[in-house]
Design a protein around this motif. Structure first.
Motif, PDB file in Angstrom:
ATOM      1  N   ASP A 115       0.833  -1.208   0.000  1.00 40.99           N
ATOM      2  CA  ASP A 115       0.000   0.000   0.000  1.00 40.99           C
ATOM      3  C   ASP A 115       0.869   1.260   0.000  1.00 40.99           C
ATOM      4  OD1 ASP A 115      -2.229  -1.631   0.063  1.00 40.99           O
ATOM      5  OD2 ASP A 115      -2.565  -1.400   2.228  1.00 40.99           O
ATOM      6  N   ALA A 116       1.987   1.211   0.743  1.00 43.71           N
ATOM      7  CA  ALA A 116       2.895   2.359   0.793  1.00 43.71           C
ATOM      8  C   ALA A 116       3.537   2.613  -0.566  1.00 43.71           C
ATOM      9  CB  ALA A 116       3.965   2.126   1.861  1.00 43.71           C
ATOM     10  N   ILE A 117       3.904   1.543  -1.260  1.00 41.06           N
ATOM     11  CA  ILE A 117       4.500   1.678  -2.588  1.00 41.06           C
ATOM     12  C   ILE A 117       3.518   2.351  -3.551  1.00 41.06           C
ATOM     13  CG2 ILE A 117       5.294   0.386  -4.611  1.00 41.06           C
ATOM     14  CD1 ILE A 117       6.563  -1.624  -2.667  1.00 41.06           C
ATOM     15  N   GLU A 118       2.264   1.949  -3.485  1.00 38.68           N
ATOM     16  CA  GLU A 118       1.248   2.564  -4.351  1.00 38.68           C
ATOM     17  C   GLU A 118       1.049   4.031  -3.992  1.00 38.68           C
ATOM     18  OE1 GLU A 118      -0.220   1.377  -7.118  1.00 38.68           O
ATOM     19  OE2 GLU A 118       1.304  -0.166  -6.785  1.00 38.68           O
ATOM     20  N   GLY A 123       3.590   6.301  -5.505  1.00 35.98           N
ATOM     21  CA  GLY A 123       3.548   6.505  -6.950  1.00 35.98           C
ATOM     22  C   GLY A 123       3.472   5.234  -7.756  1.00 35.98           C
ATOM     23  N   GLY A 124       3.741   4.100  -7.115  1.00 40.97           N
ATOM     24  CA  GLY A 124       3.611   2.816  -7.795  1.00 40.97           C
ATOM     25  C   GLY A 124       4.902   2.331  -8.415  1.00 40.97           C
ATOM     26  N   LYS A 125       5.211   1.051  -8.192  1.00 45.80           N
ATOM     27  CA  LYS A 125       6.454   0.462  -8.696  1.00 45.80           C
ATOM     28  C   LYS A 125       6.516   0.499 -10.221  1.00 45.80           C
ATOM     29  CE  LYS A 125       9.205  -3.775  -8.214  1.00 45.80           C
ATOM     30  NZ  LYS A 125       9.298  -5.088  -7.503  1.00 45.80           N
ATOM     31  N   LYS A 126       5.410   0.180 -10.876  1.00 51.40           N
ATOM     32  CA  LYS A 126       5.380   0.154 -12.339  1.00 51.40           C
ATOM     33  C   LYS A 126       5.666   1.536 -12.902  1.00 51.40           C
ATOM     34  CE  LYS A 126       2.499  -1.224 -16.262  1.00 51.40           C
ATOM     35  NZ  LYS A 126       1.172  -1.796 -16.669  1.00 51.40           N
ATOM     36  N   ASN A 127       5.057   2.556 -12.311  1.00 48.83           N
ATOM     37  CA  ASN A 127       5.277   3.931 -12.768  1.00 48.83           C
ATOM     38  C   ASN A 127       6.731   4.337 -12.576  1.00 48.83           C
ATOM     39  OD1 ASN A 127       4.860   6.600 -13.595  1.00 48.83           O
ATOM     40  ND2 ASN A 127       4.057   7.251 -11.613  1.00 48.83           N
ATOM     41  N   PHE A 128       7.310   3.977 -11.430  1.00 46.29           N
ATOM     42  CA  PHE A 128       8.699   4.342 -11.142  1.00 46.29           C
ATOM     43  C   PHE A 128       9.652   3.728 -12.165  1.00 46.29           C
ATOM     44  CE2 PHE A 128      12.773   3.396  -9.026  1.00 46.29           C
ATOM     45  CZ  PHE A 128      13.174   4.678  -8.680  1.00 46.29           C
ATOM     46  N   LYS A 158      26.292   1.573  -5.031  1.00 47.63           N
ATOM     47  CA  LYS A 158      25.163   0.708  -4.689  1.00 47.63           C
ATOM     48  C   LYS A 158      24.245   1.366  -3.657  1.00 47.63           C
ATOM     49  CE  LYS A 158      25.351  -3.652  -4.954  1.00 47.63           C
ATOM     50  NZ  LYS A 158      25.530  -5.097  -4.711  1.00 47.63           N
ATOM     51  N   THR A 159      24.854   2.038  -2.670  1.00 50.94           N
ATOM     52  CA  THR A 159      24.059   2.661  -1.607  1.00 50.94           C
ATOM     53  C   THR A 159      23.239   3.829  -2.135  1.00 50.94           C
ATOM     54  OG1 THR A 159      25.655   2.000   0.085  1.00 50.94           O
ATOM     55  CG2 THR A 159      24.173   3.824   0.631  1.00 50.94           C
ATOM     56  N   ASN A 160      23.859   4.698  -2.936  1.00 52.07           N
ATOM     57  CA  ASN A 160      23.119   5.859  -3.451  1.00 52.07           C
ATOM     58  C   ASN A 160      21.961   5.435  -4.339  1.00 52.07           C
ATOM     59  OD1 ASN A 160      25.000   7.308  -2.057  1.00 52.07           O
ATOM     60  ND2 ASN A 160      25.837   8.395  -3.827  1.00 52.07           N
ATOM     61  N   TYR A 161      22.209   4.414  -5.176  1.00 53.46           N
ATOM     62  CA  TYR A 161      21.115   3.890  -5.995  1.00 53.46           C
ATOM     63  C   TYR A 161      20.005   3.348  -5.101  1.00 53.46           C
ATOM     64  CZ  TYR A 161      18.397   1.080  -9.226  1.00 53.46           C
ATOM     65  OH  TYR A 161      17.350   0.545  -9.939  1.00 53.46           O
ATOM     66  N   TYR A 162      20.395   2.596  -4.080  1.00 57.28           N
ATOM     67  CA  TYR A 162      19.386   1.995  -3.206  1.00 57.28           C
ATOM     68  C   TYR A 162      18.565   3.062  -2.492  1.00 57.28           C
ATOM     69  CZ  TYR A 162      17.027  -0.992   0.104  1.00 57.28           C
ATOM     70  OH  TYR A 162      16.039  -1.624   0.826  1.00 57.28           O
ATOM     71  N   TRP A 163      19.234   4.098  -1.959  1.00 59.06           N
ATOM     72  CA  TRP A 163      18.491   5.147  -1.278  1.00 59.06           C
ATOM     73  C   TRP A 163      17.434   5.762  -2.194  1.00 59.06           C
ATOM     74  CZ3 TRP A 163      18.360   4.636   3.471  1.00 59.06           C
ATOM     75  CH2 TRP A 163      19.466   4.623   4.328  1.00 59.06           C
ATOM     76  N   PHE A 164      17.798   5.974  -3.466  1.00 58.18           N
ATOM     77  CA  PHE A 164      16.859   6.623  -4.380  1.00 58.18           C
ATOM     78  C   PHE A 164      15.676   5.720  -4.715  1.00 58.18           C
ATOM     79  CE2 PHE A 164      15.094   8.324  -8.254  1.00 58.18           C
ATOM     80  CZ  PHE A 164      15.159   9.688  -8.047  1.00 58.18           C
ATOM     81  N   SER A 165      15.918   4.435  -4.894  1.00 58.79           N
ATOM     82  CA  SER A 165      14.875   3.507  -5.346  1.00 58.79           C
ATOM     83  C   SER A 165      14.289   2.670  -4.218  1.00 58.79           C
ATOM     84  CB  SER A 165      15.442   2.571  -6.420  1.00 58.79           C
ATOM     85  OG  SER A 165      16.508   1.796  -5.880  1.00 58.79           O
ATOM     86  N   MET A 166      14.742   2.895  -2.994  1.00 59.38           N
ATOM     87  CA  MET A 166      14.453   2.014  -1.863  1.00 59.38           C
ATOM     88  C   MET A 166      12.986   1.624  -1.721  1.00 59.38           C
ATOM     89  SD  MET A 166      15.083   2.829   2.175  1.00 59.38           S
ATOM     90  CE  MET A 166      14.091   2.011   3.433  1.00 59.38           C
ATOM     91  N   THR A 200       7.261  15.692  -5.429  1.00 63.61           N
ATOM     92  CA  THR A 200       6.615  14.879  -6.456  1.00 63.61           C
ATOM     93  C   THR A 200       7.180  15.229  -7.833  1.00 63.61           C
ATOM     94  OG1 THR A 200       4.570  14.751  -5.168  1.00 63.61           O
ATOM     95  CG2 THR A 200       4.431  14.183  -7.500  1.00 63.61           C
ATOM     96  N   VAL A 201       7.723  14.220  -8.512  1.00 60.86           N
ATOM     97  CA  VAL A 201       8.274  14.374  -9.860  1.00 60.86           C
ATOM     98  C   VAL A 201       7.733  13.241 -10.717  1.00 60.86           C
ATOM     99  CG1 VAL A 201      10.358  14.475 -11.267  1.00 60.86           C
ATOM    100  CG2 VAL A 201      10.403  15.365  -8.925  1.00 60.86           C
TER     101      VAL A 201
END
Length: 260
Positions: free
Chosen positions: A28-31, A34-39, A123-131, A208-209
């Protein structure tokens, strides 16, 4: 014997139900974010990074322009300041999905420590952004904790751990999911890769982007597992000029064959 078996069965059912309830809260939090598919449909992203620890003898400052290609979790950055390497100039880091590398003034580094720092940051910076969109990935474990009220707001709490073969280090997170908005308003986390097993508390403001809520203005401080602040200085991270769909050819993430 039958009683023991019954106890194990009940415990197993409880654990399964607990995990399923926790996963649903995360879904529910992912949605709500903005949603995983949209991201992932954005394909790539470029943004400016500012990272500063509290002032002092061992203060760290990182100023960089970051580019990620979501396919393969590829990561690339050019730095104007990188105090972890003692360099204030042309530092470039890359990660091709398997291997990390770093160049100084166009020269490929063979220094083990510098390459280790590059791997950690890429790896960490990518993870923080997409976590938030990775919290239901394979190998992620979910446990529902007791609810908690913070500054008058009611939160579900979900503990996140990782399987032995997931990532370079197995950190622990505790998500605070706002019961009203379904958003993750804050979380506790460890940094096992740097030997930090006690938690810090991360708080942030969303931007929001492209229909995605991004925790772009962030700060964290030492805390305990109940979310009480224990430290006296905040580390700040700001993500600005965020642009999805940035030009990102796979070749830019590959280790240079020779100095340029």
């Amino acid at each position: 014997m039958k009683k023991t078996i019954l106890i194990f069965l009940v415990a197993g059912v409880f654990a399964f139900t607990n995990a399923q309830d926790a996963k649903q809260l995360v879904a529910d939090a992912i949605e709500a974010t903005g949603g995983k598919k949209n991201f992932y449909s954005k394909g790539s992203v470029n943004y400016d990074l500012e990272y500063r620890t509290p002032k002092g003898e061992n203060a760290i400052t990182l100023l960089a322009n970051e580019t990620y290609l979501f396919n393969g979790e590829r990561s690339y950055a050019t730095y104007t300041e990188h105090s972890l390497t003692g360099a204030n100039g042309k530092v470039v880091e890359g990660y091709d999905g398997t291997n990390a590398w770093v160049t100084f003034d166009g020269k490929l580094s063979s220094d083990e420590q510098a390459n280790g720092v590059a791997r950690f940051l890429r790896k960490t910076n990518y993870y923080w952004f997409s976590m938030f969109f990775k919290l239901l990935d394979e190998g992620v474990n979910h446990e529902l904790l007791e609810d908690q009220k913070v500054t008058g707001k009611d939160y579900n709490r979900v503990k996140i751990t990782f399987g032995d073969n997931v990532g370079d280090a197995q950190d622990t997170y505790v998500l605070y999911i706002n019961k009203k908005t379904k958003l993750i308003d804050q979380f506790l986390f460890t940094v096992v890769g740097f030997g930090i097993t006690e938690p810090s508390l991360m708080t942030y403001k969303y931007q929001t982007v492209g229909g995605i809520k991004i925790p772009a203005k962030r700060k964290y401080v030492q805390a305990d597992w109940d979310g009480n602040v224990k430290g006296d200085g905040y580390t700040i991270t700001n993500w600005t000029n965020i642009k999805f769909g940035a030009e990102a050819d796979k070749g830019m993430f590959e280790k240079p064959a020779m100095a340029k």
